[in-house]
Design an enzyme around this catalytic site. Structure first.
Site, PDB file in Angstrom:
ATOM      1  CG  ASP A 189      48.726  15.189  -1.054  1.00 22.00           C
ATOM      2  OD1 ASP A 189      48.360  14.228  -0.677  1.00 22.00           O
ATOM      3  OD2 ASP A 189      49.912  15.386  -1.465  1.00 22.00           O
ATOM      4  CD  GLU A 273      45.272  12.164   1.994  1.00 19.39           C
ATOM      5  OE1 GLU A 273      45.587  10.872   1.844  1.00 19.39           O
ATOM      6  OE2 GLU A 273      46.329  12.949   2.154  1.00 19.39           O
ATOM      7  CB  CYS A 326      47.499   6.075 -12.620  1.00 20.26           C
ATOM      8  SG  CYS A 326      47.553   7.147 -13.941  1.00 20.26           S
ATOM      9  CB  CYS A 329      45.061   4.601 -16.449  1.00 19.00           C
ATOM     10  SG  CYS A 329      46.283   4.005 -15.296  1.00 19.00           S
ATOM     11  CB  CYS A 345      51.100   5.756 -14.738  1.00 22.66           C
ATOM     12  SG  CYS A 345      49.715   4.361 -14.734  1.00 22.66           S
ATOM     13  CB  CYS A 347      48.567   4.421 -18.573  1.00 25.58           C
ATOM     14  SG  CYS A 347      48.680   6.130 -17.526  1.00 25.58           S
ATOM     15  CG  ASP A 354      53.169  16.301  -3.375  1.00 29.25           C
ATOM     16  OD1 ASP A 354      53.129  15.192  -2.650  1.00 29.25           O
ATOM     17  OD2 ASP A 354      54.449  17.146  -3.097  1.00 29.25           O
TER      18      ASP A 354
END
Length: 380
Positions: A189, A273, A326, A329, A345, A347, A354
């Site tokens: 990332d 990316e 996330c 999940c 999150c 969850c 990052d």
């Protein structure tokens, strides 16, 4: 592992004589003039006539400029570097049309590195000596490492940086041995504070913060040359002078070479990316940081080194919501402002922004590698 033939550039310092320095200065000036004039002609033709000027058109223009009494001095240097400046301009336009970069800019004296490229018909390489066209003496090159045995240069580029140092980059064919397969994969990332965050949780320091001359590229990173790791570094010798090494580290290029080599050596698949640097640099508050980080150059290094060594770089869609999904999940947060560096999150998992993004990039990259682009890993 099988070897494969690749083109590699070997870069060396050289020290021109007074006569050679004067000849090179004229050549640099001529290549800059030709580039700028051709750019002006192409821009004028489009803005006034909506007519696209091609490389062939500018090549014909160059012939005319050499015959013009006001610019007949363009006939003094070798023709090769002048033609190459037109090819470089063509390449700049092609990258602009593909929306990879902005519109080509004029070259300003003293603000960019001077360079001139010579093809095989414009130089002589014999008995370990290199002589450029229209020069009577060979260049005084510091051969910091040998060229591959039996190498025949197909292209050389001479350059002078802002500090007045001269370098020559010699392009030759070389045989590279692929690395043994490994079972490790990684997602990257891109960031601002950290150059890259890995899906392993490691954060790579941005080279813009390097002010002490350190060669380290991250936690557990090696500082040895890539010859010991099985991946050669194009254009960088193992015994460059202290001044050159310091300049290299300050620019960040040596830093990126070490990092890209390390990642290719350690991982079979690298997921990244498809960043739109062209659009990102429009943000004035971030443009300098983004340019300093060398994201585009780093991606290029990863891709050609992976290709050399039997590894794979997978590029995922830039619009993938990697930061706000996330990685445990699959829940996608409604918003994720840049100032949010850690989030929880629903969850219950607490994420480093990052690291979480890098893990999502890896998951998507592995899916793309297995199933092709346009698919995403299912939510759990």
């Amino acid at each position: 592992m099988a070897g494969r033939v690749v083109k590699r550039a070997f870069k060396f310092r050289f020290y021109p004589s007074a006569v050679q320095a004067e000849q090179l200065a004229r050549t640099f000036g001529c290549t800059r003039y030709v580039y700028n004039r051709a750019l002006a002609e192409r821009s004028r033709a489009w803005s006034q006539e909506r007519r696209r000027v091609t490389y062939a058109d500018t090549s014909k223009m160059l012939t005319g400029w050499k015959r013009d009494a006001e610019t007949e001095w363009l006939a003094e240097p070798s023709k090769g570097p002048l033609q190459e400046s037109l090819r470089q301009l063509q390449g700049a336009f092609e990258r602009f049309w593909r929306k990879q970069t902005g519109y080509p800019q004029f070259k300003k004296k003293g603000r960019s590195k001077d360079s001139a490229t010579y093809y095989s018909n414009c130089f002589i390489f014999r008995d370990g000596q290199l002589r450029l066209a229209k020069q009577s003496e060979p260049l005084d090159i510091r051969w910091s490492r040998p060229l591959p045995e039996g190498a025949v240069p197909s292209q050389v580029t001479v350059s002078r940086n802002a500090r007045g140092q001269y370098h020559v980059s010699i392009l030759v064919e070389d045989t590279i041995t692929e690395l043994e397969p490994v079972d490790r994969v990684v997602g990257l990332d891109a960031g601002i504070t950290s150059l890259y965050t890995l899906s392993t949780g490691e954060k790579i320091t941005n080279p813009r913060h390097e002010r002490t001359g350190s060669c380290a590229v991250g936690e557990g990173a090696t500082s040895t040359r890539q010859e010991a790791e099985g991946i050669p570094e194009p254009g960088q010798g193992p015994t460059e002078g202290r001044e050159d090494s310091w300049s290299d580290r300050r620019s960040g290029r040596d830093y990126l070479h070490k990092l890209s080599t390390r990642l290719v050596r350690e991982n079979q698949v690298i997921a990244i990316e498809d960043l739109s640097v062209r659009n990102m640099v429009k943000n004035r508050s971030l443009s300098r940081v983004i340019s300093d980080a060398g994201w585009s150059e780093f991606r290029s290094m990863l891709e050609y080194k992976a290709d050399w060594c039997g590894r794979r770089v997978v590029v995922i869609d830039r619009f993938c919501p990697s930061s706000k999904t996330c990685s445990v999940c699959g829940e996608v947060a409604s918003a994720m402002p840049l100032n949010v560096r850690e989030w929880t999150c629903r969850c219950g998992v607490v994420h480093d922004r990052d690291v979480n993004a890098a893990r999502n990039i890896l998951a998507v990259g592995l899916t793309v590698a297995s199933c092709g682009d346009g698919v995403r890993p299912p939510r759990t």
